[in-house]
Structure formats: structure tokens, C-alpha cells
Design a protein around this motif. Structure first.
Motif, PDB file in Angstrom:
ATOM      1  N   SER A 128      53.603  87.410 -40.858  1.00 40.70           N
ATOM      2  CA  SER A 128      54.271  88.652 -40.473  1.00 40.70           C
ATOM      3  C   SER A 128      55.775  88.448 -40.340  1.00 40.70           C
ATOM      4  O   SER A 128      56.234  87.544 -39.628  1.00 40.70           O
ATOM      5  CB  SER A 128      53.694  89.146 -39.142  1.00 40.70           C
ATOM      6  OG  SER A 128      54.534  90.104 -38.551  1.00 40.70           O
ATOM      7  N   ASP A 129      56.543  89.307 -40.997  1.00 41.11           N
ATOM      8  CA  ASP A 129      58.006  89.228 -40.905  1.00 41.11           C
ATOM      9  C   ASP A 129      58.474  89.427 -39.467  1.00 41.11           C
ATOM     10  O   ASP A 129      59.421  88.769 -39.017  1.00 41.11           O
ATOM     11  CB  ASP A 129      58.655  90.279 -41.809  1.00 41.11           C
ATOM     12  CG  ASP A 129      58.524  89.949 -43.287  1.00 41.11           C
ATOM     13  OD1 ASP A 129      57.997  88.860 -43.615  1.00 41.11           O
ATOM     14  OD2 ASP A 129      58.942  90.784 -44.114  1.00 41.11           O
TER      15      ASP A 129
ATOM     16  N   LYS B 196      72.778  86.494 -36.505  1.00 45.33           N
ATOM     17  CA  LYS B 196      71.776  87.177 -37.326  1.00 45.33           C
ATOM     18  C   LYS B 196      70.656  86.226 -37.718  1.00 45.33           C
ATOM     19  O   LYS B 196      70.881  85.047 -37.956  1.00 45.33           O
ATOM     20  CB  LYS B 196      72.415  87.760 -38.585  1.00 45.33           C
ATOM     21  CG  LYS B 196      73.346  88.914 -38.307  1.00 45.33           C
ATOM     22  CD  LYS B 196      73.813  89.551 -39.581  1.00 45.33           C
ATOM     23  CE  LYS B 196      74.713  90.741 -39.241  1.00 45.33           C
ATOM     24  NZ  LYS B 196      75.165  91.421 -40.437  1.00 45.33           N
ATOM     25  N   VAL B 197      69.449  86.764 -37.824  1.00 44.12           N
ATOM     26  CA  VAL B 197      68.282  86.004 -38.253  1.00 44.12           C
ATOM     27  C   VAL B 197      67.976  86.427 -39.686  1.00 44.12           C
ATOM     28  O   VAL B 197      67.851  87.615 -39.969  1.00 44.12           O
ATOM     29  CB  VAL B 197      67.072  86.267 -37.331  1.00 44.12           C
ATOM     30  CG1 VAL B 197      65.822  85.603 -37.867  1.00 44.12           C
ATOM     31  CG2 VAL B 197      67.370  85.790 -35.925  1.00 44.12           C
ATOM     32  N   LYS B 198      67.876  85.440 -40.588  1.00 45.23           N
ATOM     33  CA  LYS B 198      67.598  85.732 -41.994  1.00 45.23           C
ATOM     34  C   LYS B 198      66.291  85.074 -42.403  1.00 45.23           C
ATOM     35  O   LYS B 198      66.039  83.920 -42.064  1.00 45.23           O
ATOM     36  CB  LYS B 198      68.728  85.216 -42.882  1.00 45.23           C
ATOM     37  CG  LYS B 198      70.028  85.991 -42.711  1.00 45.23           C
ATOM     38  CD  LYS B 198      71.120  85.433 -43.580  1.00 45.23           C
ATOM     39  CE  LYS B 198      70.995  85.979 -44.972  1.00 45.23           C
ATOM     40  NZ  LYS B 198      72.101  85.551 -45.852  1.00 45.23           N
TER      41      LYS B 198
ATOM     42  N   ALA C 235      63.819  77.433 -38.900  1.00 46.34           N
ATOM     43  CA  ALA C 235      62.382  77.193 -38.764  1.00 46.34           C
ATOM     44  C   ALA C 235      61.753  77.427 -40.124  1.00 46.34           C
ATOM     45  O   ALA C 235      62.262  78.199 -40.933  1.00 46.34           O
ATOM     46  CB  ALA C 235      61.761  78.114 -37.721  1.00 46.34           C
ATOM     47  N   GLN C 236      60.660  76.739 -40.340  1.00 49.02           N
ATOM     48  CA  GLN C 236      59.903  76.923 -41.576  1.00 49.02           C
ATOM     49  C   GLN C 236      58.493  77.338 -41.208  1.00 49.02           C
ATOM     50  O   GLN C 236      57.869  76.726 -40.348  1.00 49.02           O
ATOM     51  CB  GLN C 236      59.869  75.632 -42.376  1.00 49.02           C
ATOM     52  CG  GLN C 236      59.028  75.757 -43.629  1.00 49.02           C
ATOM     53  CD  GLN C 236      59.050  74.467 -44.420  1.00 49.02           C
ATOM     54  OE1 GLN C 236      60.000  74.207 -45.119  1.00 49.02           O
ATOM     55  NE2 GLN C 236      58.013  73.687 -44.289  1.00 49.02           N
ATOM     56  N   PHE C 237      58.005  78.381 -41.852  1.00 45.21           N
ATOM     57  CA  PHE C 237      56.648  78.868 -41.641  1.00 45.21           C
ATOM     58  C   PHE C 237      55.854  78.633 -42.916  1.00 45.21           C
ATOM     59  O   PHE C 237      56.280  79.040 -43.997  1.00 45.21           O
ATOM     60  CB  PHE C 237      56.659  80.369 -41.316  1.00 45.21           C
ATOM     61  CG  PHE C 237      57.321  80.677 -40.005  1.00 45.21           C
ATOM     62  CD1 PHE C 237      56.567  80.823 -38.860  1.00 45.21           C
ATOM     63  CD2 PHE C 237      58.701  80.799 -39.917  1.00 45.21           C
ATOM     64  CE1 PHE C 237      57.172  81.092 -37.655  1.00 45.21           C
ATOM     65  CE2 PHE C 237      59.316  81.065 -38.715  1.00 45.21           C
ATOM     66  CZ  PHE C 237      58.556  81.216 -37.580  1.00 45.21           C
ATOM     67  N   VAL C 238      54.724  77.970 -42.780  1.00 46.75           N
ATOM     68  CA  VAL C 238      53.876  77.676 -43.927  1.00 46.75           C
ATOM     69  C   VAL C 238      52.478  78.177 -43.605  1.00 46.75           C
ATOM     70  O   VAL C 238      51.922  77.848 -42.550  1.00 46.75           O
ATOM     71  CB  VAL C 238      53.822  76.161 -44.230  1.00 46.75           C
ATOM     72  CG1 VAL C 238      53.027  75.904 -45.488  1.00 46.75           C
ATOM     73  CG2 VAL C 238      55.205  75.572 -44.335  1.00 46.75           C
ATOM     74  N   LEU C 239      51.920  78.975 -44.491  1.00 46.30           N
ATOM     75  CA  LEU C 239      50.544  79.431 -44.377  1.00 46.30           C
ATOM     76  C   LEU C 239      49.754  78.679 -45.435  1.00 46.30           C
ATOM     77  O   LEU C 239      49.931  78.899 -46.627  1.00 46.30           O
ATOM     78  CB  LEU C 239      50.472  80.942 -44.595  1.00 46.30           C
ATOM     79  CG  LEU C 239      49.236  81.662 -44.094  1.00 46.30           C
ATOM     80  CD1 LEU C 239      48.996  81.402 -42.613  1.00 46.30           C
ATOM     81  CD2 LEU C 239      49.372  83.151 -44.330  1.00 46.30           C
TER      82      LEU C 239
ATOM     83  N   LYS D  25      60.762  86.812 -37.389  1.00 41.73           N
ATOM     84  CA  LYS D  25      62.054  87.216 -36.832  1.00 41.73           C
ATOM     85  C   LYS D  25      62.115  86.961 -35.332  1.00 41.73           C
ATOM     86  O   LYS D  25      63.141  86.536 -34.813  1.00 41.73           O
ATOM     87  CB  LYS D  25      62.319  88.690 -37.137  1.00 41.73           C
ATOM     88  CG  LYS D  25      62.714  88.936 -38.570  1.00 41.73           C
ATOM     89  CD  LYS D  25      62.955  90.397 -38.842  1.00 41.73           C
ATOM     90  CE  LYS D  25      63.279  90.612 -40.311  1.00 41.73           C
ATOM     91  NZ  LYS D  25      63.419  92.035 -40.650  1.00 41.73           N
ATOM     92  N   SER D  26      61.013  87.219 -34.633  1.00 42.70           N
ATOM     93  CA  SER D  26      61.020  86.991 -33.183  1.00 42.70           C
ATOM     94  C   SER D  26      61.158  85.504 -32.865  1.00 42.70           C
ATOM     95  O   SER D  26      61.861  85.131 -31.924  1.00 42.70           O
ATOM     96  CB  SER D  26      59.770  87.580 -32.524  1.00 42.70           C
ATOM     97  OG  SER D  26      58.621  86.842 -32.868  1.00 42.70           O
TER      98      SER D  26
END
Length: 164
Positions: free
Chosen positions: A100-101, A46-48, A117-121, A105-106
Motif C-alpha cells: 500500500s502506498d 518530502k517523502v518520495k 527504506a526499502q519495501f519488498v513483497l 508513505k506513513s
């Protein structure tokens, strides 16, 4: 205009630690983040998404306040608060601010199980000072994707991929 930075980690704890450090740097006004999310690919497949802020709860609190206020005008504050809380929670749940969620998720699907992974805007950053304060994360990750300038991306990549 904001810049997107996606960083992959072999250990999810490193992603959470970096998010905490970035939040600390934001309180010092060295970085201004619009969004910061850690994505984990669990061992069960699962991806959280681990959002920094809970928009559903914030919407419920705001909705409760406004619903109760409007309910007081009509001499019925409790049902107004309940309807306001429900409406606020629903609008908070439906709101997708920042990255975007679906995109996160992709990318999370492409990670190996047990990785993150970490996403930073980022809206604004004092690059040299932030890089200096992230030295503890040397060798901890790799860049997945950025919208940074080539030199900024190379500088961040050199930090993340250097051997500690």
C-alpha cells in the motif's frame, strides 16, 4: 502467500543498490518479488516513492494499442488510440499493486530526512542463496518490519546489522 520486508537505510544509495541486486537475483530465479519500492525522506521533508515499474506508462501503452485496434474497427484509429491511451494511463495511475502506498508513505514520514527504506513483497525465495548474495550489504541497514518467520527474520537482521 507473500511476505513483506521493510528495511531502513541511513544512505538512500544503499537502498537503491539493494533493489538492483534483488532484481538481479530475480532474473536468476532465486527470489520472486511481487513489488519492490524504495521510499526516501528528502532533506526538504518530502517523502518520495520510487516504484520499480511505472504503471501509468504501462497502462497508456496498453490503452493506446487497444484503443487503436477498436478505432480501426470503426474506421477511426487515431481518436481511438488517444482515448485508449488516456483511459489506460488513468487506470494505471489508479492501480495500487503490491504494498500500500499509504503505508509506505506513513513509514517514510517516520524516517529521518536523508534516510530511506526499502519495501519488498516476496512471493518465493531461496533464502540461504539470497542471504549469501546480499553479504555486501552487511551493516547497511536495519529491519523496520517483516512478516517472515522468526528464524528468517533473525537471519536477515543478523546480516543487515553485522559490522562490515
Amino acid at each position: 502467500m507473500a511476505d513483506l520486508i521493510a528495511i531502513g537505510f541511513d544512505q538512500p544509495t544503499k537502498a537503491f543498490d539493494m533493489r538492483a541486486r534483488l532484481a538481479e537475483l530475480q532474473t536468476e530465479y532465486l527470489i520472486d518479488m511481487e513489488d519492490v519500492v524504495v521510499v526516501t525522506h528528502e532533506d526538504n521533508g518530502k517523502v518520495k516513492l520510487h516504484q520499480a515499474s511505472n504503471l501509468t506508462a504501462a497502462g497508456a501503452v496498453g490503452g493506446t494499442f487497444w484503443g487503436m485496434l477498436i478505432g480501426m474497427l470503426f474506421l477511426n484509429p487515431l481518436p481511438g488510440a488517444a482515448v485508449g491511451a488516456g483511459t489506460g494511463a488513468l487506470s494505471g495511475y489508479m492501480t495500487d499493486l503490491g504494498v500500500s502506498d499509504d503505508f509506505m508513505k506513513s513509514v517514510g514520514e517516520s524516517l529521518k530526512p536523508g534516510h530511506a527504506a526499502q519495501f519488498v513483497l516476496v512471493r518465493r525465495v531461496t533464502g540461504d542463496k539470497v542471504i549469501e548474495r546480499l553479504k555486501d550489504f552487511a551493516g547497511a541497514g536495519h529491519i523496520i518490519q517483516t512478516s517472515l518467520s522468526r528464524t528468517s527474520e533473525e537471519e536477515l537482521g543478523a546480516l543487515l546489522e553485522e559490522t562490515a
